[in-house]
Design a protein around this motif. Sequence first.
Motif, mmCIF file in Angstrom:
data_model
loop_
_atom_site.group_PDB
_atom_site.id
_atom_site.type_symbol
_atom_site.label_atom_id
_atom_site.label_comp_id
_atom_site.label_asym_id
_atom_site.label_seq_id
_atom_site.Cartn_x
_atom_site.Cartn_y
_atom_site.Cartn_z
ATOM 1 N N GLN A 126 9.567 -23.923 10.728
ATOM 2 C CA GLN A 126 8.742 -23.088 9.851
ATOM 3 C C GLN A 126 7.537 -23.837 9.306
ATOM 4 O O GLN A 126 6.477 -23.238 9.086
ATOM 5 N N ASN A 127 7.723 -25.143 9.051
ATOM 6 C CA ASN A 127 6.640 -25.914 8.476
ATOM 7 C C ASN A 127 5.458 -25.924 9.446
ATOM 8 O O ASN A 127 5.603 -26.342 10.598
ATOM 9 N N GLY A 128 4.324 -25.452 8.977
ATOM 10 C CA GLY A 128 3.144 -25.338 9.826
ATOM 11 C C GLY A 128 2.816 -23.907 10.188
ATOM 12 O O GLY A 128 1.716 -23.618 10.682
ATOM 13 N N MET A 129 3.776 -23.006 9.976
ATOM 14 C CA MET A 129 3.503 -21.590 10.226
ATOM 15 C C MET A 129 2.678 -21.011 9.083
ATOM 16 O O MET A 129 2.756 -21.485 7.941
ATOM 17 N N SER A 130 1.958 -19.947 9.369
ATOM 18 C CA SER A 130 1.311 -19.198 8.297
ATOM 19 C C SER A 130 2.402 -18.472 7.508
ATOM 20 O O SER A 130 3.530 -18.293 7.997
ATOM 21 N N ILE A 131 2.074 -18.034 6.309
ATOM 22 C CA ILE A 131 3.073 -17.356 5.496
ATOM 23 C C ILE A 131 3.559 -16.065 6.161
ATOM 24 O O ILE A 131 4.731 -15.708 6.079
ATOM 25 N N GLU A 132 2.657 -15.390 6.871
ATOM 26 C CA GLU A 132 3.060 -14.160 7.554
ATOM 27 C C GLU A 132 3.941 -14.459 8.760
ATOM 28 O O GLU A 132 4.897 -13.729 9.042
ATOM 29 N N GLU A 133 3.638 -15.527 9.483
ATOM 30 C CA GLU A 133 4.491 -15.922 10.608
ATOM 31 C C GLU A 133 5.893 -16.281 10.116
ATOM 32 O O GLU A 133 6.902 -15.877 10.723
ATOM 33 N N GLU A 134 5.960 -17.019 9.012
ATOM 34 C CA GLU A 134 7.270 -17.413 8.493
ATOM 35 C C GLU A 134 8.023 -16.207 7.947
ATOM 36 O O GLU A 134 9.240 -16.085 8.132
ATOM 37 N N ARG A 135 7.318 -15.322 7.276
ATOM 38 C CA ARG A 135 7.970 -14.102 6.774
ATOM 39 C C ARG A 135 8.559 -13.306 7.939
ATOM 40 O O ARG A 135 9.676 -12.779 7.847
ATOM 41 N N ARG A 136 7.841 -13.233 9.040
ATOM 42 C CA ARG A 136 8.331 -12.495 10.216
ATOM 43 C C ARG A 136 9.540 -13.200 10.833
ATOM 44 O O ARG A 136 10.515 -12.549 11.228
ATOM 45 N N LEU A 137 9.513 -14.541 10.901
ATOM 46 C CA LEU A 137 10.659 -15.285 11.426
ATOM 47 C C LEU A 137 11.909 -14.990 10.599
ATOM 48 O O LEU A 137 12.987 -14.706 11.148
ATOM 49 N N ILE A 138 11.781 -15.080 9.268
ATOM 50 C CA ILE A 138 12.929 -14.828 8.392
ATOM 51 C C ILE A 138 13.420 -13.397 8.548
ATOM 52 O O ILE A 138 14.629 -13.143 8.620
ATOM 53 N N ALA A 139 12.494 -12.447 8.628
ATOM 54 C CA ALA A 139 12.884 -11.045 8.769
ATOM 55 C C ALA A 139 13.612 -10.798 10.086
ATOM 56 O O ALA A 139 14.625 -10.078 10.127
#
Length: 300
Positions: A122-135
């Motif tokens: 996750q570190n290095g992802m944009s906040i939207e990319e990380e939000r999508r990963l978690i979702a």
Amino acid sequence: MLPSHNRFPYSAITDRPDFSWPGGKRLAVYVALCVEHFPYGSGLGLPYSPGLSHPNSYNWAWREYGNRVGGWRLIDLFDAHRLPLTVLLNTECYEHCPELVAALRRRGDEIVAHGRTNGEHQNGMSIEEERRLIAEATEAIRRREGKPPAGWMSPGAHPSANTEDLLAEAGYRYTLDWPMDDQPVWMRTTGGPLLSVPYPHEVNDVPMVVLHDGTAPAFADMAIDNFDEMLRQSKDQPLAYGITIHSFIVGQPFRIKQFRRVLEHLDAHRDAVWFATAGQIADHFAALMPPPATAAPARP
């Protein structure tokens, strides 16, 4: 003042309220089993043969051994000792090795979200990319298990500065990303309090075996010594002890032989400790120790 994460204040373990785990026990014990899947020909992940370029069949196959063999052997071992597992699951395993996940489900083990694959961090992802990963990881578990996961462990143990805020936003109750204590700790996020459950950064087969070249007997000795000392220390403060293993590391036959000593030792102290999952530890602590006012406001 040095820069801070602003998630929680310093707290000495000697200055905290006293409590007990169920049954008046003073030491809670859980074992985390990491079940992971990696892309072939790309991505991150533990290197058994560092420096080789992709595709690297040797490295991919080393990690795949855990899904085909090691995980099954560990299920047999934990069945024999009647001990629960906290399963840190890459959700790509639902498609890749559904039989293994189903076997863990039949045991009643807790499924903790461990991202989609350990081939990404996750570190290095944009906040939207990380939000999508978690979702996506959350929905995959909810769909297969019938309920969303309560806990999260970031792939590669590498969360971003936004991870805790996004986890609270997504409804998570606890995280295993912060190995800084032997008791659960309430954290401040923009979505409200999030509990940090103790996670082993030392009694963990990745740093001990893979990174520090520790032997199978040495890892077993470490786990036993840590248990014995924490049981002694728990007379003064209630503690939570975790052991982390990976299906492709401890799942190797020569390491299983040594790790069996660990479970036999734990078994011999069954009356003295509470064998639990990370989620059970989080729930019990939260019921006794609700979040303080300092954990409620949004992070500055």
